[in-house]
Design a protein around this motif. Structure first.
Motif, PDB file in Angstrom:
ATOM      1  N   ALA A  46      -2.166  10.461   2.622  1.00 14.01           N
ATOM      2  CA  ALA A  46      -2.863  10.048   3.769  1.00 14.01           C
ATOM      3  C   ALA A  46      -3.384  11.445   4.290  1.00 14.01           C
ATOM      4  CB  ALA A  46      -2.343   9.328   4.591  1.00 14.01           C
ATOM      5  N   LEU A  47      -2.711  12.299   4.621  1.00 12.07           N
ATOM      6  CA  LEU A  47      -3.225  13.722   5.243  1.00 12.07           C
ATOM      7  C   LEU A  47      -4.041  14.565   4.650  1.00 12.07           C
ATOM      8  CD1 LEU A  47       0.130  14.789   7.142  1.00 12.07           C
ATOM      9  CD2 LEU A  47      -1.929  13.819   8.207  1.00 12.07           C
ATOM     10  N   THR A  48      -3.966  14.384   3.129  1.00  7.45           N
ATOM     11  CA  THR A  48      -4.994  15.095   2.478  1.00  7.45           C
ATOM     12  C   THR A  48      -6.044  14.334   1.653  1.00  7.45           C
ATOM     13  OG1 THR A  48      -3.472  14.662   0.414  1.00  7.45           O
ATOM     14  CG2 THR A  48      -3.094  16.607   1.686  1.00  7.45           C
ATOM     15  N   SER A  49      -6.090  12.983   1.971  1.00  5.30           N
ATOM     16  CA  SER A  49      -7.226  11.926   1.327  1.00  5.30           C
ATOM     17  C   SER A  49      -8.034  11.161   2.054  1.00  5.30           C
ATOM     18  CB  SER A  49      -6.547  11.124   0.150  1.00  5.30           C
ATOM     19  OG  SER A  49      -5.587  11.947  -0.525  1.00  5.30           O
ATOM     20  N   THR A  50      -7.616  11.281   3.533  1.00  7.97           N
ATOM     21  CA  THR A  50      -8.254  10.432   4.491  1.00  7.97           C
ATOM     22  C   THR A  50      -8.769  11.207   5.763  1.00  7.97           C
ATOM     23  OG1 THR A  50      -6.523   9.498   5.605  1.00  7.97           O
ATOM     24  CG2 THR A  50      -7.249   8.389   3.690  1.00  7.97           C
ATOM     25  N   GLU A  51      -9.302  10.458   6.724  1.00  7.88           N
ATOM     26  CA  GLU A  51      -9.609  10.922   7.972  1.00  7.88           C
ATOM     27  C   GLU A  51      -8.305  11.280   8.995  1.00  7.88           C
ATOM     28  OE1 GLU A  51     -12.656  11.905   8.538  1.00  7.88           O
ATOM     29  OE2 GLU A  51     -12.939  11.366   6.352  1.00  7.88           O
ATOM     30  N   THR A  52      -7.105  11.240   8.594  1.00  7.45           N
ATOM     31  CA  THR A  52      -5.970  11.480   9.414  1.00  7.45           C
ATOM     32  C   THR A  52      -5.738  12.808   9.527  1.00  7.45           C
ATOM     33  OG1 THR A  52      -4.685  11.080   7.403  1.00  7.45           O
ATOM     34  CG2 THR A  52      -5.003   9.045   8.880  1.00  7.45           C
TER      35      THR A  52
ATOM     36  N   VAL B  19      -6.761  -0.044   5.125  1.00  7.28           N
ATOM     37  CA  VAL B  19      -5.404  -0.491   4.788  1.00  7.28           C
ATOM     38  C   VAL B  19      -4.273   0.791   4.644  1.00  7.28           C
ATOM     39  CG1 VAL B  19      -5.685  -0.694   2.412  1.00  7.28           C
ATOM     40  CG2 VAL B  19      -3.877  -1.982   3.429  1.00  7.28           C
ATOM     41  N   VAL B  20      -5.208   1.926   3.901  1.00  9.70           N
ATOM     42  CA  VAL B  20      -4.329   3.290   3.850  1.00  9.70           C
ATOM     43  C   VAL B  20      -3.893   3.636   5.404  1.00  9.70           C
ATOM     44  CG1 VAL B  20      -4.512   5.498   3.005  1.00  9.70           C
ATOM     45  CG2 VAL B  20      -5.140   3.686   1.415  1.00  9.70           C
ATOM     46  N   ALA B  21      -5.153   3.508   6.126  1.00 10.30           N
ATOM     47  CA  ALA B  21      -4.742   4.195   7.671  1.00 10.30           C
ATOM     48  C   ALA B  21      -3.874   3.322   8.321  1.00 10.30           C
ATOM     49  CB  ALA B  21      -6.018   4.035   8.304  1.00 10.30           C
ATOM     50  N   ALA B  22      -3.734   2.042   8.035  1.00 11.12           N
ATOM     51  CA  ALA B  22      -2.580   1.140   8.549  1.00 11.12           C
ATOM     52  C   ALA B  22      -1.142   1.417   8.140  1.00 11.12           C
ATOM     53  CB  ALA B  22      -2.962  -0.394   8.471  1.00 11.12           C
ATOM     54  N   ALA B  23      -1.183   1.787   6.853  1.00 11.06           N
ATOM     55  CA  ALA B  23       0.001   2.234   6.159  1.00 11.06           C
ATOM     56  C   ALA B  23       0.467   3.305   6.602  1.00 11.06           C
ATOM     57  CB  ALA B  23      -0.176   2.144   4.696  1.00 11.06           C
ATOM     58  N   TYR B  24      -0.355   4.437   6.731  1.00 10.31           N
ATOM     59  CA  TYR B  24      -0.246   5.620   7.275  1.00 10.31           C
ATOM     60  C   TYR B  24       0.329   5.581   8.538  1.00 10.31           C
ATOM     61  CZ  TYR B  24      -0.997  10.191   9.570  1.00 10.31           C
ATOM     62  OH  TYR B  24      -0.902  11.199  10.125  1.00 10.31           O
TER      63      TYR B  24
ATOM     64  N   TYR C 146     -10.133  -9.837   3.545  1.00  8.54           N
ATOM     65  CA  TYR C 146      -9.877 -10.673   4.916  1.00  8.54           C
ATOM     66  C   TYR C 146      -8.933 -10.123   5.858  1.00  8.54           C
ATOM     67  CZ  TYR C 146      -8.282 -14.296   7.927  1.00  8.54           C
ATOM     68  OH  TYR C 146      -8.268 -15.117   9.093  1.00  8.54           O
ATOM     69  N   HIS C 147      -8.115  -9.173   5.508  1.00  8.34           N
ATOM     70  CA  HIS C 147      -7.194  -8.409   6.435  1.00  8.34           C
ATOM     71  C   HIS C 147      -7.577  -7.091   6.858  1.00  8.34           C
ATOM     72  CE1 HIS C 147      -4.275 -11.821   6.384  1.00  8.34           C
ATOM     73  NE2 HIS C 147      -4.473 -11.798   5.060  1.00  8.34           N
ATOM     74  N   PHE C 148      -8.284  -6.465   5.697  1.00  8.72           N
ATOM     75  CA  PHE C 148      -8.503  -4.954   6.273  1.00  8.72           C
ATOM     76  C   PHE C 148      -9.925  -4.675   5.471  1.00  8.72           C
ATOM     77  CE2 PHE C 148      -4.017  -4.853   5.816  1.00  8.72           C
ATOM     78  CZ  PHE C 148      -3.714  -4.350   6.846  1.00  8.72           C
TER      79      PHE C 148
ATOM     80  N   THR D 151       0.803  -1.395  -0.208  1.00  9.72           N
ATOM     81  CA  THR D 151       0.133   0.025  -0.007  1.00  9.72           C
ATOM     82  C   THR D 151       0.896   1.170   0.016  1.00  9.72           C
ATOM     83  OG1 THR D 151      -1.903  -1.012   1.193  1.00  9.72           O
ATOM     84  CG2 THR D 151      -1.978   1.231   1.177  1.00  9.72           C
ATOM     85  N   ILE D 152       1.988   1.055   0.774  1.00  6.66           N
ATOM     86  CA  ILE D 152       2.668   2.494   0.869  1.00  6.66           C
ATOM     87  C   ILE D 152       3.504   2.694  -0.707  1.00  6.66           C
ATOM     88  CG2 ILE D 152       5.031   3.320   1.671  1.00  6.66           C
ATOM     89  CD1 ILE D 152       4.317   1.883   4.277  1.00  6.66           C
TER      90      ILE D 152
END
Length: 196
Positions: free
Chosen positions: A116-122, A63-68, A55-57, A25-26
């Motif tokens: 991640a900072l510009t595209s998700t809830e982080t 999965v993006v949040a986990a990568a972030y 199954y995992h995410f 993902t990174i």
């Protein structure tokens, strides 16, 4: 064994697969951006099916949040260790040098953080914590040098953080840009303006 969100435990193979999916993902986000990274693309990069990713995410955002979080933890751990190992007087320099060196060595982490900072809830996870930590490092350096408390460490920390972001961003635009030399310039500016 790691714990599942549902209370069970993950096998060694499940832990390895999750780690692989985070790494893929990174790489995908670094290459294609958040919008260009799909569960199908992640699955293809990992050599598995989309159902196996799910199954995992449960979602792309998961999965993006986990990568972030993985990238952020790696960066924070390295910077914190460098600052802790440095004398208090040199904390700001250790912070700047280590942060820029890490992102120089791992440009895919830079892109992952940015996307991640510009595209998700982080978005709310970094700003205040980052400037607050840096303000404390500057305050400790000033105290160790016997200087009076700086009137506005928050603004100083935001400015230094913004300078780091600009240097790292410039390297994203121009991979030939020498961020290591630029870090030394920034350290000199901090010395002259905040630590004398």
């Amino acid at each position: 064994m790691a714990r599942h969100p549902d209370g069970g435990t993950r096998t060694f193979i499940e832990q390895k697969r999750r780690a692989q999916l985070i790494d893929v993902t990174i790489a995908m986000v670094a290459e294609h951006g958040y919008a260009g990274t799909s569960l199908s693309r992640i699955a293809g990069g990992a050599g598995i099916t989309k159902a196996a990713v799910l199954y995992h995410f449960p979602t792309k955002d998961a999965v993006v949040a986990a990568a972030y979080q993985h990238v952020l933890t790696a960066l924070v751990t390295r910077v914190a260790a460098a600052v802790e190992a440095a004398p208090a007087t040199d904390g700001p320099a250790a912070y700047v040098r280590t942060m820029i060196a890490h992102l120089h060595e791992h440009p895919e982490h830079t892109r992952m953080l940015t996307e991640a900072l510009t595209s998700t809830e982080t978005q709310d996870q970094g700003s205040s914590g980052r400037w607050h930590a840096l303000a404390q490092i500057v305050a400790a350096a000033r105290a160790a040098r016997g200087l009076d408390e700086h009137a506005d460490l928050r603004t100083a920390a935001i400015i230094v953080g913004g300078a780091i972001d600009a240097l790292v961003g410039e390297r994203l635009r121009d991979p030939a840009y020498d961020t290591i030399t630029a870090a030394e310039e920034l350290v000199g500016m901090i010395e002259r303006t905040l630590l004398t």
